[in-house]
Design a protein around this motif. Structure first.
Motif, PDB file in Angstrom:
ATOM      1  N   LEU A  20      10.064  -3.824  11.862  1.00 51.54           N
ATOM      2  CA  LEU A  20       9.232  -2.694  12.281  1.00 51.54           C
ATOM      3  C   LEU A  20       9.920  -1.379  11.936  1.00 51.54           C
ATOM      4  N   ALA A  21      11.238  -1.323  12.124  1.00 53.04           N
ATOM      5  CA  ALA A  21      11.989  -0.108  11.781  1.00 53.04           C
ATOM      6  C   ALA A  21      11.899   0.170  10.278  1.00 53.04           C
ATOM      7  N   LEU A  22      11.947  -0.896   9.481  1.00 53.04           N
ATOM      8  CA  LEU A  22      11.833  -0.743   8.025  1.00 53.04           C
ATOM      9  C   LEU A  22      10.480  -0.117   7.657  1.00 53.04           C
ATOM     10  N   HIS A  23       9.428  -0.621   8.301  1.00 54.82           N
ATOM     11  CA  HIS A  23       8.096  -0.077   8.008  1.00 54.82           C
ATOM     12  C   HIS A  23       7.970   1.374   8.470  1.00 54.82           C
ATOM     13  N   CYS A  24       8.540   1.677   9.628  1.00 53.43           N
ATOM     14  CA  CYS A  24       8.504   3.077  10.107  1.00 53.43           C
ATOM     15  C   CYS A  24       9.231   3.980   9.117  1.00 53.43           C
ATOM     16  N   ALA A  25      10.378   3.502   8.626  1.00 51.17           N
ATOM     17  CA  ALA A  25      11.165   4.301   7.679  1.00 51.17           C
ATOM     18  C   ALA A  25      10.391   4.552   6.387  1.00 51.17           C
ATOM     19  N   HIS A  26       9.464   3.636   6.067  1.00 47.59           N
ATOM     20  CA  HIS A  26       8.643   3.814   4.862  1.00 47.59           C
ATOM     21  C   HIS A  26       7.344   4.546   5.170  1.00 47.59           C
ATOM     22  N   ALA A  60       0.838  -1.208   0.000  1.00 52.19           N
ATOM     23  CA  ALA A  60       0.000   0.000   0.000  1.00 52.19           C
ATOM     24  C   ALA A  60       0.872   1.257   0.000  1.00 52.19           C
ATOM     25  N   ARG A  61       1.958   1.237   0.772  1.00 53.02           N
ATOM     26  CA  ARG A  61       2.872   2.393   0.760  1.00 53.02           C
ATOM     27  C   ARG A  61       3.432   2.597  -0.648  1.00 53.02           C
ATOM     28  N   GLN A  62       3.778   1.485  -1.306  1.00 56.03           N
ATOM     29  CA  GLN A  62       4.312   1.587  -2.670  1.00 56.03           C
ATOM     30  C   GLN A  62       3.281   2.168  -3.636  1.00 56.03           C
ATOM     31  N   LEU A  63       1.992   2.020  -3.277  1.00 55.43           N
ATOM     32  CA  LEU A  63       0.914   2.554  -4.114  1.00 55.43           C
ATOM     33  C   LEU A  63       0.531   3.976  -3.696  1.00 55.43           C
ATOM     34  N   GLY A  64       1.270   4.538  -2.725  1.00 57.21           N
ATOM     35  CA  GLY A  64       0.992   5.905  -2.311  1.00 57.21           C
ATOM     36  C   GLY A  64      -0.146   6.039  -1.316  1.00 57.21           C
ATOM     37  N   VAL A  65      -0.453   4.952  -0.623  1.00 58.68           N
ATOM     38  CA  VAL A  65      -1.544   4.935   0.349  1.00 58.68           C
ATOM     39  C   VAL A  65      -0.973   5.231   1.742  1.00 58.68           C
ATOM     40  N   GLU A  66      -1.717   5.979   2.556  1.00 59.01           N
ATOM     41  CA  GLU A  66      -1.325   6.206   3.950  1.00 59.01           C
ATOM     42  C   GLU A  66      -1.744   4.985   4.766  1.00 59.01           C
ATOM     43  N   VAL A  67      -0.836   4.471   5.606  1.00 57.04           N
ATOM     44  CA  VAL A  67      -1.116   3.199   6.275  1.00 57.04           C
ATOM     45  C   VAL A  67      -0.896   3.279   7.784  1.00 57.04           C
ATOM     46  N   THR A  68      -1.873   2.761   8.528  1.00 59.95           N
ATOM     47  CA  THR A  68      -1.700   2.532   9.961  1.00 59.95           C
ATOM     48  C   THR A  68      -1.963   1.053  10.231  1.00 59.95           C
ATOM     49  N   VAL A  69      -1.078   0.429  11.010  1.00 62.66           N
ATOM     50  CA  VAL A  69      -1.276  -0.967  11.389  1.00 62.66           C
ATOM     51  C   VAL A  69      -1.561  -1.028  12.887  1.00 62.66           C
ATOM     52  N   VAL A  70      -2.639  -1.726  13.247  1.00 61.25           N
ATOM     53  CA  VAL A  70      -3.008  -1.908  14.647  1.00 61.25           C
ATOM     54  C   VAL A  70      -2.738  -3.366  15.022  1.00 61.25           C
TER      55      VAL A  70
END
Lengths: 62, 393
Positions: free
Chosen positions: B191-197, B161-171
């Motif tokens: 998790l750090a990788l996802h935060c960086a993205h 989704a990030r690659q598609l330009g979507v804003e993402v929150t994971v719960v």
């Protein structure tokens, strides 16, 4: 023996490299590629094992 | 005892890769008898892992997902045809159209369906190609996606989704997402990788309330945060799909319980996500929702049907892809504690885990080739596993 791969079918499990590293290799995306398409006797059994163990049936031998 | 002849009749319930691989392994091993495959979905067997990645991103289409097994000869595929009941003594299953299919051997390959939390607003799940199409249509640039459930699937979708330009929150309920699957080091790195993205991660909390707003939702979390969502994905695991077997009197414990040969009863076999089998090396029942397990277990079941039963005691192997990073996991990972790390070029590394001095598992970070030796060592270790029989009750 000749070995053929269908790269578009490969799901990148790496099982073939695991059992037959002399013949199979993976690219940077883990997709299969061949070191050689001609298999000599010492590797025949391992290539047959790779065919059997490929989850995507992407390897064939003739 | 059901015969193990090459001409026995086989009914496979489930047309995913587990069922299809069983059919393929049977034919490859010389089985010539009639095979009927019944699948609930209208499509033939296809690869599911790309649904969260290449397919969702638009790099792959349905034709590249399709499995070639649907072209095998002498196999009757009944697609779009759920099984609703069975009589094991009389050896038949009944499909939703009321047709009975007789068998000498029954293969249970019905997989699993997404677990639902019954949230008070609309959510999507991701299991089938049709689920993926629905999700894909909603992941437009700038849209806000909330992923409920931060496991492999949830975070793989987050990355796509990030690659598609979507804003993402994971719960995610766990305060340490992935730690039990990857070990602390790889979990932290992921998790750090996802935060960086740019993924927002709300860990150690859960959805307590919310309501529909437009096509999306306003979501309240237990930690006091409120999230606006245009689309909500639930990815909180999957439940084996075995309701059609309820009347058969077989033991189920989130999975069809079967022995070390993947046999639930004489002539009744289980394969893939629906199977909870006795792992004679680990001396416990396991259910492996891994792509590689589907085909390896299928080979074991096919051998069993042909009268050549072998204990099925695999070294579990799975991988997960996030952005440009592949993480591979093999064997048993310690939920707490750190292993021994081997660093390689370009930030790649392999961490190995030991118990009483013996290698029991490994995790690889961007180290596709470097991990092969660890996998080989684990397979060599596995050959020395004791064969522990299942408990008798």
């Amino acid at each position: 023996m000749k070995v053929e791969i269908e790269r578009e079918r490969c799901i990148s499990s790496g099982n073939c490299v695991l059992v037959s590293p002399n013949v199979f290799d993976q690219d940077d995306h883990a997709i299969v590629r061949l070191h050689t398409d001609t298999v000599d006797e010492p590797d025949v059994a391992s290539v047959e094992e790779a065919v059997e163990g490929c989850p995507a049936a992407a390897i064939s031998i003739t | 005892m059901t015969g193990g002849g090459v001409d026995s009749s086989v009914v496979v319930v489930g047309a995913g890769v587990a069922g299809a691989s069983t059919v393929q392994a049977l034919r490859r091993r010389g089985h010539t008898g009639p095979i009927v495959v019944l699948g609930a979905e209208s499509t033939g067997p296809y690869e599911r892992p790309p649904l969260a990645k290449g397919y969702l991103r638009g790099d792959e289409d349905a034709s590249t997902l399709a499995s070639p097994t649907s072209q095998l000869e002498g196999v009757a595929w009944h697609l779009g045809s759920s099984v609703i009941g069975t009589d094991l003594d009389a050896q038949w299953v009944m499909d939703e159209h009321g047709d009975r299919h007789s068998f000498d051997h029954l293969v249970v390959a019905t997989g699993a369906t997404p677990r639902r939390l019954n949230l008070p607003f609309g959510t999507l799940t991701l299991r089938t190609v049709s689920d993926a199409n629905e999700l894909k249509a909603r992941l437009t640039p700038g849209a806000q996606l909330v992923v409920v459930g931060g496991g492999f699937l949830g975070f793989e979708v987050a990355a796509t989704a990030r690659q598609l330009g979507v804003e993402v929150t994971v719960v995610e309920l766990s305060s340490q997402p992935f730690a039990d699957r990857l070990g602390a080091r790889a979990a932290g790195a992921l998790l750090a990788l996802h935060c960086a993205h740019g993924v927002r991660i709300e860990a150690g909390t859960r959805v307590i309330d919310g309501e529909r707003r437009g096509d999306g939702a306003v979501i309240e979390l237990a930690n006091g945060e409120t999230l606006d969502a245009d689309v909500v994905l639930e990815s909180v695991g999957a439940v084996p799909d075995l309701s059609w077997l309820t009347s058969a009197g077989l033991e189920q414990e989130s999975g069809l319980l079967c022995n070390q040969y993947c046999e639930a009863a004489p002539g009744v076999w289980a394969v893939g996500d629906a199977a909870r089998f006795w792992h004679s090396g680990y001396a416990r029942y396991v259910r492996l929702e891994h792509r590689t397990n589907a085909s390896e277990q299928a080979a074991a079941v096919a051998a069993g049907i042909l009268g050549k039963r072998n204990r099925y005691a695999p070294v579990p192997f799975v991988w997960t892809d996030h952005y440009d990073t592949r993480i591979q996991i093999a064997g048993a990972i310690a939920a707490v504690g750190l292993g021994v790390v081997d660093h390689h070029d370009n930030g790649a590394w392999v961490e190995t885990f030991h118990q009483s001095g013996d290698l029991v598992g490994g995790v690889a970070w961007r180290a596709i080739k470097e991990f092969q030796s660890c996998r080989r060592d684990l397979l060599a270790r596995a050959r020395e596993w004791p064969d522990v029989d299942p408990p008798t009750s």
